[in-house]
Design a protein around this motif. Structure first.
Motif, PDB file in Angstrom:
ATOM      1  N   GLU A 198       0.404  15.145  -4.229  1.00 53.48           N
ATOM      2  CA  GLU A 198       1.286  14.752  -3.392  1.00 53.48           C
ATOM      3  C   GLU A 198       0.500  13.852  -2.484  1.00 53.48           C
ATOM      4  N   GLU A 225      -4.060   7.851 -13.219  1.00 56.88           N
ATOM      5  CA  GLU A 225      -4.187   6.123 -12.809  1.00 56.88           C
ATOM      6  C   GLU A 225      -4.248   5.485 -14.170  1.00 56.88           C
ATOM      7  N   ARG A 261       6.514   8.849 -10.292  1.00 58.98           N
ATOM      8  CA  ARG A 261       7.195  10.323 -10.253  1.00 58.98           C
ATOM      9  C   ARG A 261       6.335  10.759 -11.515  1.00 58.98           C
ATOM     10  N   ARG A 300       6.604   4.954  -5.246  1.00 56.68           N
ATOM     11  CA  ARG A 300       5.593   5.831  -5.745  1.00 56.68           C
ATOM     12  C   ARG A 300       5.921   6.536  -7.189  1.00 56.68           C
ATOM     13  N   GLY A 313      -0.343  10.553  -3.268  1.00 60.62           N
ATOM     14  CA  GLY A 313       0.698   9.487  -2.933  1.00 60.62           C
ATOM     15  C   GLY A 313       1.784   9.520  -4.081  1.00 60.62           C
ATOM     16  N   TYR A 314       1.662  10.575  -5.013  1.00 63.38           N
ATOM     17  CA  TYR A 314       2.833  10.744  -6.085  1.00 63.38           C
ATOM     18  C   TYR A 314       3.864  11.480  -5.602  1.00 63.38           C
ATOM     19  N   HIS A 315       5.011  11.094  -6.169  1.00 66.62           N
ATOM     20  CA  HIS A 315       6.298  12.164  -6.184  1.00 66.62           C
ATOM     21  C   HIS A 315       6.166  13.087  -7.201  1.00 66.62           C
TER      22      HIS A 315
END
Length: 227
Positions: free
Chosen positions: A23, A114, A4, A2, A26-28
């Motif tokens: 989150e 993205e 950051r 993932r 799907g991101y940290h």
């Protein structure tokens, strides 16, 4: 793995809301309320991208951007309630990759994240010569340094990439669209003023007289050329 993200905003509600939504995508996400906290978190766990509010209690977001990018090509997106052209220009001159004006939708922010990450990951880092000497301008690609008339000149990441591209093709008029695609990526959300801002900034650092450029010249109707 993932990506950051480092999210820096002094508004607790915005931090909590954006962290939750990012989150879910799907991101940290690491969060910070101040510039000092952001620098410490970035030191302990370097992010892949930073999302910075310009108005922070302890330092201007643009100052934080400059500090985070020192010695590293960290992609940055600014968040701000101000949408004037001057604010956008100042942010872009410091090397920001994008600029989002509040209020904004999560879908818009995710799309911009993205796009910036794709450009960052696809940007070539070792193509072309490792050292470019063009008169009194020397671009040391391996060391990521620029010397003008024998003196080191500090460059923001985008400025370095743009100068490297221009200097690698001396005497060749490069189209504006080509420069934007090569440095910012084909899915760049901004407009051509972004390129003009960076060219103006480069001239201030490279030219003896930025108002009468002799090295980075405008080719009317086409783009720019390094001579």
């Amino acid at each position: 793995m993932r990506a950051r993200l480092l999210l820096v905003d002094d508004d607790e509600l915005i931090r909590a809301s954006l962290r939750y939504q990012l989150e879910r995508e799907g991101y940290h996400v690491m969060v910070a309320a101040t510039g000092a906290e952001a620098l410490e978190k970035a030191r302990l766990e370097p992010p892949d991208l930073a999302i910075l509010d310009i108005g922070l209690p302890d330092m201007d977001g643009r100052e934080l951007c400059r500090t985070l990018q020192a010695g590293a090509s960290l992609p940055v997106i600014f968040l701000t309630a101000r949408g004037s052209e001057l604010d956008r220009v100042l942010g872009l001159r410091l090397g920001a990759d994008d600029y989002v004006v509040k209020p904004f939708s999560t879908a818009e922010l995710v799309a911009r994240i993205e796009a910036v990450l794709r450009r960052s990951r696809s940007r070539p880092s070792a193509e072309g010569p490792l050292r470019i000497e063009a008169g009194d301008v020397v671009v040391d690609v391996a060391a990521h340094r620029v010397a003008v008339r024998g003196r080191l000149v500090e460059m923001a990441p985008k400025e370095f990439d743009l100068l490297r591209l221009l200097a690698a093709h001396p005497g060749r008029a490069l189209k504006r669209e080509f420069l934007l695609d090569a440095v910012w990526g084909q899915d760049f959300f901004g407009d051509t003023k972004t390129l003009d801002v960076h060219i103006r900034r480069l001239r201030e650092k490279v030219e003896s007289d930025p108002e009468r450029p002799q090295r980075i010249v405008t080719v009317r109707g086409v783009g720019y050329m390094f001579v």
